[in-house]
Every structure is written in structure tokens, then in C-alpha cells.
Design a protein around this motif. Structure first.
Motif, mmCIF file in Angstrom:
data_model
loop_
_atom_site.group_PDB
_atom_site.id
_atom_site.type_symbol
_atom_site.label_atom_id
_atom_site.label_comp_id
_atom_site.label_asym_id
_atom_site.label_seq_id
_atom_site.Cartn_x
_atom_site.Cartn_y
_atom_site.Cartn_z
ATOM 1 N N ASP A 59 0.904 -1.011 -0.064
ATOM 2 C CA ASP A 59 -0.129 -0.109 -0.060
ATOM 3 C C ASP A 59 0.742 1.361 -0.058
ATOM 4 N N VAL A 60 1.917 1.155 0.711
ATOM 5 C CA VAL A 60 2.746 2.447 0.567
ATOM 6 C C VAL A 60 3.607 2.502 -0.606
ATOM 7 N N ASP A 61 4.119 1.423 -1.354
ATOM 8 C CA ASP A 61 4.612 1.598 -2.457
ATOM 9 C C ASP A 61 3.741 2.083 -3.796
ATOM 10 N N LEU A 62 2.603 1.467 -3.738
ATOM 11 C CA LEU A 62 1.717 2.073 -4.779
ATOM 12 C C LEU A 62 1.293 3.287 -4.589
ATOM 13 N N SER A 63 0.639 3.900 -3.410
ATOM 14 C CA SER A 63 0.573 5.384 -2.884
ATOM 15 C C SER A 63 1.637 6.046 -3.408
ATOM 16 N N ALA A 64 2.839 5.654 -2.903
ATOM 17 C CA ALA A 64 4.051 6.730 -3.269
ATOM 18 C C ALA A 64 3.904 6.774 -4.742
ATOM 19 N N TYR A 65 3.983 5.696 -5.555
ATOM 20 C CA TYR A 65 4.056 5.743 -6.950
ATOM 21 C C TYR A 65 2.946 6.584 -7.519
ATOM 22 N N ARG A 66 1.715 6.698 -7.056
ATOM 23 C CA ARG A 66 0.570 7.267 -7.648
ATOM 24 C C ARG A 66 0.645 8.893 -7.257
ATOM 25 N N ILE A 67 1.339 9.076 -5.948
ATOM 26 C CA ILE A 67 1.610 10.461 -5.710
ATOM 27 C C ILE A 67 2.703 11.060 -6.689
ATOM 28 N N VAL A 68 3.524 10.297 -7.079
ATOM 29 C CA VAL A 68 4.616 10.907 -7.877
ATOM 30 C C VAL A 68 4.188 11.020 -9.493
ATOM 31 N N GLN A 69 3.244 10.098 -9.685
ATOM 32 C CA GLN A 69 2.394 9.846 -11.083
ATOM 33 C C GLN A 69 1.689 11.252 -11.212
ATOM 34 N N GLU A 70 0.779 11.406 -10.433
ATOM 35 C CA GLU A 70 -0.258 12.493 -10.304
ATOM 36 C C GLU A 70 0.666 13.992 -10.353
ATOM 37 N N ALA A 71 1.620 14.172 -9.410
ATOM 38 C CA ALA A 71 2.371 15.416 -9.434
ATOM 39 C C ALA A 71 2.974 15.574 -10.710
ATOM 40 N N VAL A 72 3.917 14.471 -11.440
ATOM 41 C CA VAL A 72 4.358 14.851 -12.782
ATOM 42 C C VAL A 72 3.275 15.033 -13.832
ATOM 43 N N THR A 73 2.243 14.378 -13.858
ATOM 44 C CA THR A 73 1.001 14.722 -14.705
ATOM 45 C C THR A 73 0.508 16.165 -14.502
ATOM 46 N N ASN A 74 0.611 16.780 -13.414
ATOM 47 C CA ASN A 74 0.225 17.949 -13.242
ATOM 48 C C ASN A 74 1.325 18.938 -13.692
ATOM 49 N N VAL A 75 2.527 18.445 -13.391
ATOM 50 C CA VAL A 75 3.684 19.553 -14.246
ATOM 51 C C VAL A 75 3.222 19.306 -15.839
ATOM 52 N N VAL A 76 3.223 18.247 -16.337
ATOM 53 C CA VAL A 76 3.068 17.993 -17.691
ATOM 54 C C VAL A 76 1.765 18.975 -18.424
ATOM 55 N N ARG A 77 0.861 18.967 -17.522
ATOM 56 C CA ARG A 77 -0.375 19.683 -18.168
ATOM 57 C C ARG A 77 -0.422 21.061 -17.786
ATOM 58 N N HIS A 78 0.065 21.406 -16.576
ATOM 59 C CA HIS A 78 -0.418 22.737 -15.977
ATOM 60 C C HIS A 78 0.911 23.632 -16.019
ATOM 61 N N ALA A 79 2.065 23.117 -15.479
ATOM 62 C CA ALA A 79 3.017 24.119 -15.319
ATOM 63 C C ALA A 79 3.733 24.908 -16.333
ATOM 64 N N GLY A 80 3.720 24.245 -17.428
ATOM 65 C CA GLY A 80 4.311 25.058 -18.485
ATOM 66 C C GLY A 80 5.857 25.048 -18.551
ATOM 67 N N THR A 81 6.418 24.133 -18.152
ATOM 68 C CA THR A 81 8.073 23.942 -18.075
ATOM 69 C C THR A 81 8.447 22.569 -18.598
ATOM 70 N N ASP A 82 9.634 22.505 -18.778
ATOM 71 C CA ASP A 82 10.246 21.237 -19.498
ATOM 72 C C ASP A 82 10.822 20.258 -18.508
ATOM 73 N N GLU A 83 10.792 20.627 -17.239
ATOM 74 C CA GLU A 83 11.635 19.935 -16.229
ATOM 75 C C GLU A 83 11.145 19.854 -14.814
ATOM 76 N N CYS A 84 11.253 18.706 -14.130
ATOM 77 C CA CYS A 84 10.735 18.650 -12.733
ATOM 78 C C CYS A 84 11.612 17.852 -12.053
ATOM 79 N N ARG A 85 11.745 17.891 -10.807
ATOM 80 C CA ARG A 85 12.337 17.036 -9.868
ATOM 81 C C ARG A 85 11.695 16.178 -8.836
ATOM 82 N N VAL A 86 11.999 14.760 -8.853
ATOM 83 C CA VAL A 86 11.549 14.014 -8.056
ATOM 84 C C VAL A 86 12.703 13.447 -7.056
#
Length: 381
Positions: free
Chosen positions: A289-316
Motif C-alpha cells: 500500500d505504501v509503495d503503490l501510494s508513493a508511485y501514484r503521488i509521483v505520477q499525479e504530481a508529474v502529470t500536473n507538471v506536464v499539463r499545467h506547469a508550462g515547464t520542461d523539467e521537474c525533480r522527484v
């Protein structure tokens, strides 16, 4: 003969035997007390006792008819033999019948049964006392009333506790269903929103360069195909898990985890955003549950960067600490609105279910940051 017909035959036979027992019970009891007259015959007493037990078993299945037969039989027995033992058995057996009815039926049924039983008990005992004037009528009637009240309240208390326990079970079931629906909705949102965001970006890129840079358009189409296939595979696994009845009937692929971040970064790179992944601490297996939730958090955050941030780079940044897992995703883009949409809400809910801390908001120097800290069980520390 199959098992089902055999069980049905046994059930029908047992029911017929109980009906026969309760029908002949009053006659056997009446004959026993008629011949008693101060001395009982052993086999007649034994027959009456066995039939009393069978009538009690019948009471468990058909309380109202069985109670009526018991009441009639013992009142007739007391009328035939005005004996203190018979009177005591009348009160005891019929009170127990009322108690069981109060425990298994609603008050609108058990209260009239108790009142009628008490009235018939009182009339029978008064008839018995007409030949025993030494007994105190008021005391005996009060005893009958108290015995009936205690028996009825005990049975009703059992019914109330059973109804309360059933209500708690229903509430627990409803909460479990609601939690499962929320989990499924969260999984679908994280899976579909990420994939559709990547597909939309790639489709836009392909549409702009299809005439001038066919190779880049072809790469965009390949990324769309790969993302679509991966999403369809994930949806198929989820639907299979929801539909299956037998836990071993359908093999499921492993749920994604932090080990899949590189593949996530490749998909984001195809959409025009470079994802830098850094890991600190000792990497070790995490609870599912921790592993899946951690992955989903990163996935959602990266998706928000791709769709809304208007930048070509992010850091995890993933930090495997002694007692917790720390996750940070930040970028230098335009930022976002805290609390908008279901993405941030879903991430906050995931962390909250794992008793962790979550924060999301604009960075002081510009951009946006998502941070989560999830406590780890003692077994993986």
C-alpha cells in the motif's frame, strides 16, 4: 440420491416429526396427569419430558404456534391436577416461551403474547388457589407479574442487542463499500488522468509537426500507442480483479511501485518534460500500500507538471528514512491552484489513509512543490 435431496428429506422428516410431537403433546401430558393422582408412571413421565423437549425445539422454528400449544397443554394439565409442581412448570415453561418470542419477534408481537400468557397464567393459578386457600393470592400474582416482566425484558434485551450488532455490521459493510469505491475511483483517476494527459500532449506535438517533421510526428504516435496500451492493460487488470469471484481464477499483474519511476520518467520525457529522479537512504522493499501510494503521488504530481506547469523539467526526490518515506516533487513552472480538481485531493487522501503528512503549494522562488511523508511499519525500518 444427491446430497441436496437427502438434506431436503431430512429437513422435511424432522419438521413432520416435530409437528407430530407438538400435536400429540397435550394429549400425552393430559393422560400423564390424569393417571398421576399422587404417583406417576415412569414411562409416561419420560414420554412427557421427551415431548416437552421436542416442543421446545419446535418453538425455535415456529415460536407462536409452539407457545400456544405449550400454554394450552399445561393449563389443561393444571386444571386436571391442581398440583404445585404442575403450576410451577406451567409458569416456568410458558415464561421461557415468552422470553424466546421477545428475543426473536418485534414488540408489537411479543408484548400481546406476554399479556395474554400472563392473564391465562393468573386465571389458572387462581383456579388452583381455590383449593389452596392458605396461599397468599396477592403475593403469588405479584410473583407471576415480576417473573413475566423479567423474562420479557431479558428476551427483548437480547433482541435489541442483536439488532444493534446487525446495525453495526451494516454500517461497517457500508463503510467498507464506500472506502473501496473511493479507492477504485482514486486508482482510475490516477491511471487515466496521467495517460490522457500524456496522450493529449503527444497528440498536440504530432499535429503541429506532422507536415514539417514527420519523424517527430511518428515518435509522438508511437508514444501515444505505448501509453494507450499500458493504460488499457492497467484497466483490464483492474476490471478483472473487480469481476473475479475466485481469488485464483485470474492472474493479475503486479501493482506499480517506486521501482517503476524510470518508466514513468520516460513517458513524461516523451511528453516534453524531463523528470530528474534522486534517491537517498537505503532502498528496501516497502509494504504494497505504501509503495503503490508513493508511485501514484509521483505520477499525479508529474502529470500536473506536464499539463499545467508550462515547464520542461521537474525533480522527484525519494528519501528512504529510518521511520518514514519522504517524497518531494517540485518544478520551476507557473505553479498551480492549491485544491483545484481531484488530483491534489486524491494525493492528500492517500497520504491520510497511511497516517502521513501532505503539503502542496507554490514555492517561494517560483514553481510548485508537492511533499509527502509516509510513516513506515516497524517491520521495514
Amino acid at each position: 440420491m444427491s446430497a441436496l435431496p437427502q438434506s431436503r428429506v431430512r429437513r422435511v422428516t424432522w419438521t413432520a416429526l416435530l409437528w407430530f410431537a407438538v400435536v400429540v403433546y397435550p394429549f400425552v401430558l393430559f393422560a400423564t396427569v390424569m393417571k398421576g393422582a399422587g404417583h406417576f408412571v415412569a414411562y409416561e413421565v419420560l414420554a412427557s419430558a421427551v415431548l416437552t423437549v421436542m416442543a421446545g425445539a419446535f418453538l425455535l422454528r415456529h415460536p407462536l404456534p409452539a407457545h400456544g400449544i405449550l400454554l394450552f397443554a399445561w393449563i389443561a394439565a393444571l386444571v386436571q391436577m391442581q398440583n404445585g409442581v404442575v403450576a410451577g412448570l406451567l409458569v416456568l415453561i410458558t415464561d421461557l416461551g415468552v422470553g424466546y418470542i421477545a428475543a426473536s419477534r418485534r414488540r408489537r408481537i411479543s408484548v400481546p403474547v406476554a399479556v395474554v400468557t400472563l392473564a391465562l397464567q393468573s386465571l389458572s393459578v387462581l383456579a388452583f388457589l381455590s383449593s389452596n386457600i392458605s396461599a397468599t393470592i396477592d403475593t403469588l400474582i405479584l410473583t407471576l407479574v415480576l417473573a413475566m416482566a423479567v423474562t420479557w425484558m431479558a428476551g427483548n434485551s437480547v433482541r435489541v442487542r442483536r439488532a444493534h450488532a446487525e446495525s453495526l455490521r451494516e454500517q461497517a459493510t457500508a463503510q467498507a463499500v464506500s472506502a473501496e469505491r473511493l479507492r477504485i475511483a482514486r486508482e482510475l483517476h490516477d491511471m487515466v488522468a496521467h495517460s490522457i494527459g500524456i496522450i493529449a500532449i503527444q497528440a498536440g506535438v504530432g499535429g503541429r509537426v506532422i507536415d514539417t517533421q514527420p519523424a517527430e510526428a511518428r515518435n509522438a504516435l508511437d508514444a501515444i500507442e505505448a501509453t494507450s496500451r499500458e493504460t488499457l492493460s492497467g484497466l483490464r487488470r483492474m476490471l478483472t480483479a473487480l469481476r473475479r469471484d475466485d481469488p485464483g481464477s485470474a492472474p493479475l499483474g503486479p501493482a506499480p511501485g517506486l521501482d517503476d519511476l524510470d518508466r514513468l520518467a520516460e513517458a513524461a520525457k516523451d511528453a516534453g518534460v524531463k523528470v530528474g529522479i534522486s534517491r537517498r537512504g537505503e532502498r528496501r522493499p516497502l509494504p504494497p500500500d505504501v509503495d503503490l501510494s508513493a508511485y501514484r503521488i509521483v505520477q499525479e504530481a508529474v502529470t500536473n507538471v506536464v499539463r499545467h506547469a508550462g515547464t520542461d523539467e521537474c525533480r522527484v526526490a525519494i528519501d528512504y528514512r529510518d521511520e518514514e518515506l519522504s517524497i518531494e516533487i517540485d518544478d520551476d513552472g507557473r505553479g498551480g491552484v492549491v485544491g483545484a480538481g481531484y488530483g491534489l485531493v486524491g494525493m492528500r487522501e492517500r497520504v491520510g489513509l497511511l497516517r502521513g503528512d501532505f503539503a502542496a503549494g507554490p514555492r517561494p522562488g517560483g514553481g510548485f512543490r508537492v511533499a509527502a511523508r509516509i510513516p513506515l511499519p516497524a517491520a521495514v525500518r
